[in-house]
Design an enzyme around this catalytic site. Sequence first.
Site, short mmCIF file in Angstrom:
data_model
loop_
_atom_site.label_atom_id
_atom_site.label_comp_id
_atom_site.label_asym_id
_atom_site.label_seq_id
_atom_site.Cartn_x
_atom_site.Cartn_y
_atom_site.Cartn_z
CB CYS B 153 -0.92 -0.01 1.22
SG CYS B 153 -1.92 1.49 1.40
CB CYS B 156 -0.43 2.79 3.93
SG CYS B 156 -2.12 2.41 3.54
CG ASP B 157 3.19 1.05 4.14
OD1 ASP B 157 2.57 1.49 5.13
OD2 ASP B 157 3.08 -0.13 3.75
#
Lengths: 213, 325
Positions: B153, B156-157
Amino acid sequence: MSLFDDKVKKQLQEALKPMVNNVNLALFTQTLECNTCRDTHLFLGEISELSDKLTLTVWNFQTDKDKAEQYGVDKIPAIVVLDSENRDHGIKFYGLPGGYEINSFIRIILEMSGLKEQLPDDLMKRIQGIKKDIHIQVFISLTCPYCPDAVSTAHRLALESEHIKADMVESSTFVPLAIKFNVSSVPKTVINGTQEFVGTNPLGKVLDFIEKV
Amino acid sequence: MEFNLSLSAVATDHRAVPMDKNKVYDVIIAGGGPAAMTAAVYCMRKGVAAGFVTVDIGGQVGETSGIENYLGFNYIEGSQLVEKFAGQMKQFEIGLSEGYAVTEIKDGREKEVVLENGDRYRAKSIILATGNRWRKLNVPGETELTGRGVAYCAICDAPLFAGKKVAVVGGGNTGIESAIDLAKIAEKVTVIQILDRLTADKVLIDAMQQFNNMEVLLLHEVKEIQGDKTVHAVVVKDTVSGGEKSLDVQGIFISIGLMPNTDMVKGVVELNGFGEIVVDCSCKTSAPGIFAAGDVTSVPYKQIIIAAGEGAKAALSACDYILKE
């Protein structure tokens, strides 16, 4: 300049409306050598204006050392969410809960105020069975859509048990801590520094990890 | 600073109950996305005894940021749509088990659903709506280093890879979107694509041209991900010359599409070449009393609105089946 535009302000006002009891937000900050402290202070100042049931108390991390010790605050910016009697339930946000994380922040305010979804009996029994001191750290990023779920679950556990403390940790604000726990995907939950998992898990499954500690 | 508020009021009127091992349900719905939740609402409104077993509520929708093609909403956050779906489902006294994946389906006149924690639940019929998951590379190092530099993701990261070197595997829309998100913050992004061209939409390929810290390796495949506590390097192979080289990266984002969650029904219902459950136009599988809906099926176009519609259809077919049995 304010952090919230009119639209967000209205949304937040609406979201905070169902609050039952008062909630006090305690901010630990300092004026120098803390990049995000100023914005976090602004953020809390603005949000506490949006409901008459929200109050803000500001402590200086350097000079109010006894208070920091009392709440177990070891880094800043830190937000401690206290109930209407100013009681501490071990619920903290380390770093500004902006982006998607605004959702876990509003959620715990509502829950702390007394508006919460009832947990099934079997889960409540398991929570009450926890007698060890448990410290949950949930590492997140502000652009992660499902991180708030992981934070809310940890905070809810802390709210229901006097033995559980739960922190949201914004990974970019506390880089050395994130490196220490090898955080390269979020949400990453670390329990007492030994049990850990990446991703979101429902409350029952988080209890599985806690019970292994 | 952005605030992506998506919270509807905390629901205090939920009536869902824990799953009951001693009960024979009319229908058990496996999965937690839009197909499963729509099926649940239809079943409960029909008055049949329904159970709902899922790893998580929301499925892929919960991981989606903005949705602009689910009718009734010009724009809605994925997590917000999930809350609306879940709220509508939980107003019924439906049996609910959350957190454990289905590992086995046993067919027979009475069917059984086995979960990863060993729980077993019985039903007259089953609706499979277990959706898709990220496709894995299946190379050495991938599983061991997931969450330690191997990621799926990017939104997200990405912040965790500020100033670092990363690789993105996959030249489709998701891959290039990930590469763009990462290029804004990483030192260098290397896109690894097995084909001789990128398959992403033109707008995305145009958008990636503005970054000078991006490199594209066409006709390359990943052979191995190396690291101990975290990722240190990725070994890639030139599929034309056969030569291998090592890329010095601290992260690798894998965006090579999705695969259906059908491991638990292999040998029970017919699957197609992609591993999807083959269904007819009324969501029937090859096994009587087992129905399927949503992204896990052979129905083309993986869309929320299609999954929801298929979920409704599967529920009505299942109710029909229960009545006739």
